[in-house]
Design a protein around this motif. Sequence first.
Motif, PDB file in Angstrom:
ATOM      1  N   SER A   1      37.335  25.858 -80.580  1.00  0.00           N
ATOM      2  CA  SER A   1      37.686  27.171 -81.393  1.00  0.00           C
ATOM      3  C   SER A   1      36.604  28.136 -81.830  1.00  0.00           C
ATOM      4  CB  SER A   1      38.425  26.639 -82.973  1.00  0.00           C
ATOM      5  OG  SER A   1      37.712  27.377 -83.845  1.00  0.00           O
ATOM      6  N   ILE A   2      35.232  27.750 -81.393  1.00  0.00           N
ATOM      7  CA  ILE A   2      34.273  28.403 -81.806  1.00  0.00           C
ATOM      8  C   ILE A   2      34.234  29.124 -80.440  1.00  0.00           C
ATOM      9  CG2 ILE A   2      31.677  28.727 -81.672  1.00  0.00           C
ATOM     10  CD1 ILE A   2      31.885  26.191 -83.734  1.00  0.00           C
ATOM     11  N   ASP A   3      34.194  28.500 -79.257  1.00  0.00           N
ATOM     12  CA  ASP A   3      33.978  29.039 -77.873  1.00  0.00           C
ATOM     13  C   ASP A   3      34.961  30.206 -77.852  1.00  0.00           C
ATOM     14  OD1 ASP A   3      32.095  27.537 -77.407  1.00  0.00           O
ATOM     15  OD2 ASP A   3      32.966  26.112 -75.786  1.00  0.00           O
ATOM     16  N   LEU A   4      36.040  30.012 -78.334  1.00  0.00           N
ATOM     17  CA  LEU A   4      37.184  30.892 -78.132  1.00  0.00           C
ATOM     18  C   LEU A   4      36.754  32.373 -78.931  1.00  0.00           C
ATOM     19  CD1 LEU A   4      40.782  29.201 -78.342  1.00  0.00           C
ATOM     20  CD2 LEU A   4      40.492  31.775 -77.876  1.00  0.00           C
ATOM     21  N   GLN A   5      36.362  32.299 -79.989  1.00  0.00           N
ATOM     22  CA  GLN A   5      35.838  33.378 -80.680  1.00  0.00           C
ATOM     23  C   GLN A   5      34.763  33.972 -79.725  1.00  0.00           C
ATOM     24  OE1 GLN A   5      36.511  35.251 -83.021  1.00  0.00           O
ATOM     25  NE2 GLN A   5      37.836  34.044 -84.569  1.00  0.00           N
ATOM     26  N   GLY A   6      33.823  33.296 -79.454  1.00  0.00           N
ATOM     27  CA  GLY A   6      32.804  33.934 -78.342  1.00  0.00           C
ATOM     28  C   GLY A   6      32.970  34.463 -77.276  1.00  0.00           C
ATOM     29  N   ALA A   7      34.270  34.007 -76.576  1.00  0.00           N
ATOM     30  CA  ALA A   7      34.727  34.501 -75.570  1.00  0.00           C
ATOM     31  C   ALA A   7      35.496  35.781 -75.797  1.00  0.00           C
ATOM     32  CB  ALA A   7      35.753  33.500 -74.781  1.00  0.00           C
ATOM     33  N   LYS A   8      36.152  35.812 -76.850  1.00  0.00           N
ATOM     34  CA  LYS A   8      36.649  37.285 -77.102  1.00  0.00           C
ATOM     35  C   LYS A   8      35.670  38.358 -76.884  1.00  0.00           C
ATOM     36  CE  LYS A   8      40.147  35.925 -80.433  1.00  0.00           C
ATOM     37  NZ  LYS A   8      40.402  35.901 -82.143  1.00  0.00           N
ATOM     38  N   VAL A   9      34.435  38.178 -77.431  1.00  0.00           N
ATOM     39  CA  VAL A   9      33.439  39.060 -77.400  1.00  0.00           C
ATOM     40  C   VAL A   9      32.859  39.724 -76.076  1.00  0.00           C
ATOM     41  CG1 VAL A   9      30.986  39.723 -78.134  1.00  0.00           C
ATOM     42  CG2 VAL A   9      32.533  38.478 -79.709  1.00  0.00           C
ATOM     43  N   LEU A  10      32.926  38.559 -75.309  1.00  0.00           N
ATOM     44  CA  LEU A  10      32.641  38.639 -73.602  1.00  0.00           C
ATOM     45  C   LEU A  10      33.539  39.517 -72.916  1.00  0.00           C
ATOM     46  CD1 LEU A  10      30.480  35.842 -72.043  1.00  0.00           C
ATOM     47  CD2 LEU A  10      29.701  38.203 -73.109  1.00  0.00           C
ATOM     48  N   LYS A  11      34.590  39.056 -73.384  1.00  0.00           N
ATOM     49  CA  LYS A  11      35.802  39.537 -72.570  1.00  0.00           C
ATOM     50  C   LYS A  11      36.069  40.931 -72.848  1.00  0.00           C
ATOM     51  CE  LYS A  11      39.075  38.114 -69.992  1.00  0.00           C
ATOM     52  NZ  LYS A  11      38.530  37.232 -68.689  1.00  0.00           N
TER      53      LYS A  11
END
Lengths: 226, 226, 226, 226
Positions: free
Chosen positions: D147-157
């Motif tokens: 769930s944390i990684d998902l949040q971080g990935a949003k930023v990179l995306k």
Amino acid sequence: MDKAVRSRLFTSALRVVFMGARERRERDREKRREQILDAARKLLLKDGLARTSVNRIAKKAELSVGTIYFYFANKEDVFAELQREGLGILHREILSRTDGIEKPDRKLEACARVYLDFSEENADYFDVINYFLSQPRIFFTNGVKKSIDLQGAKVLKHMEQIVAEGVRENIFSEPRPANFAAFFWASIHGLVQVKKLRGTVIESESYIDFYLYSVNKLIDSIRRHQ
Amino acid sequence: MDKAVRSRLFTSALRVVFMGARERRERDREKRREQILDAARKLLLKDGLARTSVNRIAKKAELSVGTIYFYFANKEDVFAELQREGLGILHREILSRTDGIEKPDRKLEACARVYLDFSEENADYFDVINYFLSQPRIFFTNGVKKSIDLQGAKVLKHMEQIVAEGVRENIFSEPRPANFAAFFWASIHGLVQVKKLRGTVIESESYIDFYLYSVNKLIDSIRRHQ
Amino acid sequence: MDKAVRSRLFTSALRVVFMGARERRERDREKRREQILDAARKLLLKDGLARTSVNRIAKKAELSVGTIYFYFANKEDVFAELQREGLGILHREILSRTDGIEKPDRKLEACARVYLDFSEENADYFDVINYFLSQPRIFFTNGVKKSIDLQGAKVLKHMEQIVAEGVRENIFSEPRPANFAAFFWASIHGLVQVKKLRGTVIESESYIDFYLYSVNKLIDSIRRHQ
Amino acid sequence: MDKAVRSRLFTSALRVVFMGARERRERDREKRREQILDAARKLLLKDGLARTSVNRIAKKAELSVGTIYFYFANKEDVFAELQREGLGILHREILSRTDGIEKPDRKLEACARVYLDFSEENADYFDVINYFLSQPRIFFTNGVKKSIDLQGAKVLKHMEQIVAEGVRENIFSEPRPANFAAFFWASIHGLVQVKKLRGTVIESESYIDFYLYSVNKLIDSIRRHQ
DNA sequence: CATGAATGAGTATTCATTCAT
DNA sequence: AATGAATGAATACTCATTCAT
């Protein structure tokens, strides 16, 4: 037995149990505090302030350090409580032992005697009080200091009233009873402290004679001369 | 030259050499002691009693810790020496500041002022004195204790003589000057100790007013009333 | 053998013994420091800064806590030393591995490779450096910080000189080589830190490809375009 | 009415009652969680990570420590939740502050500015993120980590899309926008981390100048040259 | 569900003292 | 006579966690 009755009984039983639990807890808490204070008092009087650490209090009280800090915010708080206790005892003692006395000068003398007796019979508490009084510079935070001073002030207030009473009765002559009360107490405190020097610096025959000689000089200093 | 003569000559020659060496050693030893006391005193005056450790004294004196322990058995021993110093200073101060004064009552007042000043200006010496005085157990070797008591007795003796002088001059009326001196000192000691309570228990306008008010009451108590 | 010779021999023998003792002591001291630093490094890398206490360092090093404080003023000092050590190794590594290279752009690339290699081969030291860089807010006192920064500055200075060299050779175009050096290092540091996210956030085939791709972008940004 | 029917009726009745109760309970539970996170967040923002203990959270939330442990397995779990929050804030901030901007290069610059601002204005959220990112071992349950990684990935995306947009508009030249996004983020993360070295290692006049200088170099590295 | 009392190992640092050299 | 390395218990206070009620 019908339902309603049963229900009521049950509820009341529950209440008893719950009340009991809460009360017991409260009592336990008070007991723990006392347990801690006992240990602290013993250590303080046996080893002195410097060697009375929280860890040692905990060990003595057979509790963990954490528990001490659960019941008291500070090391300071523990000692403050002890001092308040001691001052309370002193105050009650003074009240009871000046109660039956008529003449103000005799009352003051009685106060001084109580102080000396207190320093002997409640040596532990006296030492606690003395410890902080003879501590170089500040040790207590302001809030704590205030609360202790308040207890001490009660004692002084009583002496002040005796002086005022004497002034009204034309036995004493003193425009500032509060000042004299403070002076009186500081002096007898110094006198009691100095008791341990009898035989060397204090050469007098018996200490009690020296003490009463001094106390009477103090009282004489506000006695109205005709 | 026979053997005996040779032997005597040799012995005396040796003595000369050894005396020189021994004397030099003695002087060196005294110098080292002074060096240590200097450091201890400086730290005491700068950082107070609590923060003056042997390690810090050693560093300040530019000596090793071991050396401190060669010259002093204890940390306490170092401070005992300082206490003697402090009492000496107090004594000299009292002598010098009562010297020019004629009237015995003024002299006593001056003594009290010196005591208060000493507790302020030489606060750390005062603390050392107070520390050892309010300590319950004795930890000094007898010799050390005696030597300290002697210094303290000097102070009291001086006050006693002032009282005796006042009696001779018909200003005071006091059959036991020694007793009064002890009482006087105990009182002003208590008064100085109580200074930290000003503002709460001691409500008086200014502490110095309260102090002088008290000291004058003390002196009044032996003043001859005509 | 006459007296003079014997005396000289004796003196020189003494000197040897004394010199040996002093030297041995010095070596022992260095060994102890190393022993402490070893323990500290191991703990830091195994358990992290938060769990690396002085007590644990002492236990790991099989020394007493006091001994740690005999060799280091602070916990801070211990870690500062580790960081200085690490930066020293890094600096030497960079010097040696850029030495034979001619072209400035290849030199910069080599620096970046050294940094990555260092983070792997000297993972322990890199982590120490990284630990303090990623520490929220200050941890070091000013003096210590300065001393560390000085070591770090050496590394940056070298990169700056490479850039300046490239500018002189008309390969790079950069008015502020020092700025670029700092930027370059910050970037590759971030890139190395991010390595642990490969597979999730960093999707690239292989990390080394991603790293070199990035480093080349960095170098390209000052490359002179004809 | 046979047993089966009675049973079915009873079950459904129960369900109704339980559903209501269960839902209420669920809502209560959510409220409690929020209450705890509120307290944790406030403490985090006021006192920083290190001084935010479970006991203090409990006190702040006006709940008992036990209750905290009923809703969260760990102290870490509480902070994991806050990290998700932080990443969410960062994401929304980036979205809103790149929204009105047309040109992709300006958008990237805005991203970098947001990152720096976030590290300053939401310093404590940034610390939490950084704390968990620079932690070597995983201690999150898989679900939490995902769930944390998902949040971080949003930023990179989001950054990747900006790059892709630039490529489409012929402003950027970059075959692998995802790679560049990762590189860009790693770099600015390193740059932000390095901010604490300004004045020593980073000599530049002002940090913000240095930061923008660097960010522009990063953007230039994919800028199409005509 | 919730409470809150209790734990005890943990923190950095200081200290008086010892002892081999 | 002097050194200085070494000790380890001591200090006040905090913490995450447990558990009986």
